[in-house]
Design a protein around this motif. Structure first.
Motif, PDB file in Angstrom:
ATOM      1  N   GLN A 259      -1.290 -17.648  -9.114  1.00  0.00           N
ATOM      2  CA  GLN A 259      -1.432 -18.537  -7.960  1.00  0.00           C
ATOM      3  C   GLN A 259      -1.431 -17.647  -6.712  1.00  0.00           C
ATOM      4  O   GLN A 259      -0.496 -16.855  -6.518  1.00  0.00           O
ATOM      5  N   PRO A 260      -2.460 -17.708  -5.852  1.00  0.00           N
ATOM      6  CA  PRO A 260      -2.559 -16.777  -4.729  1.00  0.00           C
ATOM      7  C   PRO A 260      -1.647 -17.130  -3.547  1.00  0.00           C
ATOM      8  O   PRO A 260      -2.089 -17.373  -2.435  1.00  0.00           O
ATOM      9  N   THR A 261      -0.366 -17.108  -3.824  1.00  0.00           N
ATOM     10  CA  THR A 261       0.633 -17.294  -2.775  1.00  0.00           C
ATOM     11  C   THR A 261       0.891 -15.960  -2.092  1.00  0.00           C
ATOM     12  O   THR A 261       0.557 -14.891  -2.628  1.00  0.00           O
ATOM     13  N   CYS A 262       1.508 -16.018  -0.954  1.00  0.00           N
ATOM     14  CA  CYS A 262       1.892 -14.803  -0.233  1.00  0.00           C
ATOM     15  C   CYS A 262       2.751 -13.914  -1.147  1.00  0.00           C
ATOM     16  O   CYS A 262       2.559 -12.697  -1.210  1.00  0.00           O
ATOM     17  N   GLU A 263       3.656 -14.530  -1.890  1.00  0.00           N
ATOM     18  CA  GLU A 263       4.565 -13.792  -2.766  1.00  0.00           C
ATOM     19  C   GLU A 263       3.810 -13.051  -3.871  1.00  0.00           C
ATOM     20  O   GLU A 263       4.030 -11.855  -4.110  1.00  0.00           O
ATOM     21  N   ASN A 264       2.924 -13.772  -4.560  1.00  0.00           N
ATOM     22  CA  ASN A 264       2.188 -13.148  -5.660  1.00  0.00           C
ATOM     23  C   ASN A 264       1.207 -12.097  -5.175  1.00  0.00           C
ATOM     24  O   ASN A 264       0.991 -11.091  -5.855  1.00  0.00           O
ATOM     25  N   MET A 265       0.611 -12.322  -4.024  1.00  0.00           N
ATOM     26  CA  MET A 265      -0.302 -11.303  -3.488  1.00  0.00           C
ATOM     27  C   MET A 265       0.450 -10.015  -3.179  1.00  0.00           C
ATOM     28  O   MET A 265      -0.059  -8.916  -3.409  1.00  0.00           O
ATOM     29  N   LEU A 266       1.683 -10.135  -2.684  1.00  0.00           N
ATOM     30  CA  LEU A 266       2.487  -8.936  -2.421  1.00  0.00           C
ATOM     31  C   LEU A 266       2.758  -8.158  -3.703  1.00  0.00           C
ATOM     32  O   LEU A 266       2.714  -6.921  -3.694  1.00  0.00           O
ATOM     33  N   LEU A 267       3.044  -8.861  -4.788  1.00  0.00           N
ATOM     34  CA  LEU A 267       3.285  -8.178  -6.058  1.00  0.00           C
ATOM     35  C   LEU A 267       2.054  -7.383  -6.488  1.00  0.00           C
ATOM     36  O   LEU A 267       2.168  -6.237  -6.924  1.00  0.00           O
ATOM     37  N   GLU A 268       0.867  -7.977  -6.351  1.00  0.00           N
ATOM     38  CA  GLU A 268      -0.367  -7.258  -6.702  1.00  0.00           C
ATOM     39  C   GLU A 268      -0.600  -6.080  -5.759  1.00  0.00           C
ATOM     40  O   GLU A 268      -0.972  -4.987  -6.192  1.00  0.00           O
ATOM     41  N   MET A 269      -0.380  -6.283  -4.469  1.00  0.00           N
ATOM     42  CA  MET A 269      -0.576  -5.208  -3.496  1.00  0.00           C
ATOM     43  C   MET A 269       0.308  -4.019  -3.812  1.00  0.00           C
ATOM     44  O   MET A 269      -0.132  -2.861  -3.761  1.00  0.00           O
ATOM     45  N   ALA A 270       1.562  -4.271  -4.150  1.00  0.00           N
ATOM     46  CA  ALA A 270       2.484  -3.186  -4.485  1.00  0.00           C
ATOM     47  C   ALA A 270       1.971  -2.408  -5.691  1.00  0.00           C
ATOM     48  O   ALA A 270       1.971  -1.166  -5.686  1.00  0.00           O
ATOM     49  N   GLU A 271       1.512  -3.103  -6.709  1.00  0.00           N
ATOM     50  CA  GLU A 271       1.012  -2.436  -7.918  1.00  0.00           C
ATOM     51  C   GLU A 271      -0.261  -1.643  -7.651  1.00  0.00           C
ATOM     52  O   GLU A 271      -0.515  -0.642  -8.310  1.00  0.00           O
ATOM     53  N   ARG A 272      -1.045  -2.047  -6.693  1.00  0.00           N
ATOM     54  CA  ARG A 272      -2.289  -1.332  -6.377  1.00  0.00           C
ATOM     55  C   ARG A 272      -2.021  -0.107  -5.497  1.00  0.00           C
ATOM     56  O   ARG A 272      -2.692   0.915  -5.626  1.00  0.00           O
ATOM     57  N   ILE A 273      -1.058  -0.201  -4.585  1.00  0.00           N
ATOM     58  CA  ILE A 273      -0.789   0.875  -3.629  1.00  0.00           C
ATOM     59  C   ILE A 273       0.060   1.995  -4.249  1.00  0.00           C
ATOM     60  O   ILE A 273      -0.219   3.178  -4.039  1.00  0.00           O
ATOM     61  N   LYS A 274       1.094   1.631  -4.984  1.00  0.00           N
ATOM     62  CA  LYS A 274       2.049   2.624  -5.507  1.00  0.00           C
ATOM     63  C   LYS A 274       1.412   3.831  -6.184  1.00  0.00           C
ATOM     64  O   LYS A 274       1.743   4.970  -5.855  1.00  0.00           O
ATOM     65  N   PRO A 275       0.511   3.646  -7.140  1.00  0.00           N
ATOM     66  CA  PRO A 275      -0.022   4.829  -7.838  1.00  0.00           C
ATOM     67  C   PRO A 275      -0.941   5.708  -6.995  1.00  0.00           C
ATOM     68  O   PRO A 275      -1.239   6.836  -7.382  1.00  0.00           O
ATOM     69  N   ARG A 276      -1.361   5.234  -5.857  1.00  0.00           N
ATOM     70  CA  ARG A 276      -2.279   5.998  -5.000  1.00  0.00           C
ATOM     71  C   ARG A 276      -1.552   6.918  -4.020  1.00  0.00           C
ATOM     72  O   ARG A 276      -2.177   7.755  -3.381  1.00  0.00           O
ATOM     73  N   LEU A 277      -0.241   6.753  -3.886  1.00  0.00           N
ATOM     74  CA  LEU A 277       0.514   7.544  -2.914  1.00  0.00           C
ATOM     75  C   LEU A 277       0.682   8.983  -3.386  1.00  0.00           C
ATOM     76  O   LEU A 277       0.777   9.250  -4.583  1.00  0.00           O
ATOM     77  N   PRO A 278       0.732   9.926  -2.441  1.00  0.00           N
ATOM     78  CA  PRO A 278       0.924  11.337  -2.812  1.00  0.00           C
ATOM     79  C   PRO A 278       2.261  11.554  -3.527  1.00  0.00           C
ATOM     80  O   PRO A 278       3.211  10.773  -3.360  1.00  0.00           O
ATOM     81  N   LYS A 279       2.321  12.630  -4.274  1.00  0.00           N
ATOM     82  CA  LYS A 279       3.557  13.004  -4.975  1.00  0.00           C
ATOM     83  C   LYS A 279       4.694  13.121  -3.957  1.00  0.00           C
ATOM     84  O   LYS A 279       4.529  13.700  -2.884  1.00  0.00           O
ATOM     85  N   GLY A 280       5.845  12.541  -4.293  1.00  0.00           N
ATOM     86  CA  GLY A 280       7.016  12.614  -3.426  1.00  0.00           C
ATOM     87  C   GLY A 280       7.068  11.524  -2.371  1.00  0.00           C
ATOM     88  O   GLY A 280       8.043  11.424  -1.634  1.00  0.00           O
ATOM     89  N   VAL A 281       6.028  10.703  -2.284  1.00  0.00           N
ATOM     90  CA  VAL A 281       6.013   9.598  -1.323  1.00  0.00           C
ATOM     91  C   VAL A 281       6.120   8.297  -2.112  1.00  0.00           C
ATOM     92  O   VAL A 281       5.338   8.047  -3.031  1.00  0.00           O
ATOM     93  N   LEU A 282       7.102   7.495  -1.768  1.00  0.00           N
ATOM     94  CA  LEU A 282       7.362   6.243  -2.478  1.00  0.00           C
ATOM     95  C   LEU A 282       7.018   5.044  -1.607  1.00  0.00           C
ATOM     96  O   LEU A 282       7.210   5.077  -0.389  1.00  0.00           O
ATOM     97  N   LEU A 283       6.542   3.985  -2.244  1.00  0.00           N
ATOM     98  CA  LEU A 283       6.349   2.735  -1.537  1.00  0.00           C
ATOM     99  C   LEU A 283       7.722   2.115  -1.341  1.00  0.00           C
ATOM    100  O   LEU A 283       8.422   1.816  -2.308  1.00  0.00           O
ATOM    101  N   HIS A 284       8.141   1.967  -0.107  1.00  0.00           N
ATOM    102  CA  HIS A 284       9.461   1.438   0.204  1.00  0.00           C
ATOM    103  C   HIS A 284       9.443  -0.078   0.308  1.00  0.00           C
ATOM    104  O   HIS A 284      10.271  -0.763  -0.282  1.00  0.00           O
ATOM    105  N   SER A 285       8.487  -0.617   1.086  1.00  0.00           N
ATOM    106  CA  SER A 285       8.445  -2.058   1.277  1.00  0.00           C
ATOM    107  C   SER A 285       7.091  -2.520   1.779  1.00  0.00           C
ATOM    108  O   SER A 285       6.311  -1.742   2.318  1.00  0.00           O
ATOM    109  N   LEU A 286       6.845  -3.800   1.580  1.00  0.00           N
ATOM    110  CA  LEU A 286       5.671  -4.481   2.091  1.00  0.00           C
ATOM    111  C   LEU A 286       6.144  -5.762   2.761  1.00  0.00           C
ATOM    112  O   LEU A 286       7.076  -6.402   2.276  1.00  0.00           O
TER     113      LEU A 286
END
Length: 150
Positions: free
Chosen positions: A105-132
């Motif tokens: 269901q494309p709620t704000c909450e569920n979209m954030l979960l997808e965004m986190a999963e898409r962004i995390k693996p693209r970050l450079p080594k040693g840089v963590l996704l802290h929050s959205l």
């Protein structure tokens, strides 16, 4: 002494959605002017020979990643649950519309979960996704924190 630094970059995009089987007004097609704040965390690079010396991450790279994974996909798109029964959707792609069908269901909450999963693996080594933080309206938003999702 710790050297952790958080960097935040803000992004804006327009998107429409409808919440399938919802019991309120959001069951109808409607749009929002979203504001996404992405915060990453890491330590500034100490290698004086590095062109990124003193940076946790280049803001330009963060912008590129978020645009490729979120903004460029979702800006001016219609996002709907794949299970929705909107027959009119079948002709939308022929009209040049951007339609994204999701497994959720494309709620704000569920979209954030997808965004986190898409962004995390693209970050450079040693840089963590802290929050959205995703604002759906001026005074309504959802937040995702890495520490809550371990």
């Amino acid at each position: 002494m710790g050297r952790k630094i958080r960097l935040t970059k803000e992004f804006r995009f327009e998107m429409a959605h409808a919440l399938w089987k919802y019991d309120g007004l959001c069951k109808h097609f409607h749009g929002h002017s979203y504001i996404l704040r992405v915060t990453v965390m890491g330590e500034p690079i100490e290698d004086k020979k590095s062109p990124k010396y003193g940076m946790v991450m280049d803001f330009g790279l963060l912008k590129q990643i978020v645009h490729e994974e979120v903004v460029d996909r979702m800006d001016h798109a219609l996002v709907l649950n794949n299970d929705s029964e909107h027959q009119a959707l079948l002709s939308l792609p022929e009209m040049g519309e951007r339609v994204i069908l999701t497994q959720y269901q494309p709620t704000c909450e569920n979209m954030l979960l997808e965004m986190a999963e898409r962004i995390k693996p693209r970050l450079p080594k040693g840089v963590l996704l802290h929050s959205l933080r995703l604002n759906e309206t001026a005074n309504s938003f959802a937040e995702w924190y890495a520490e809550d999702n371990k």
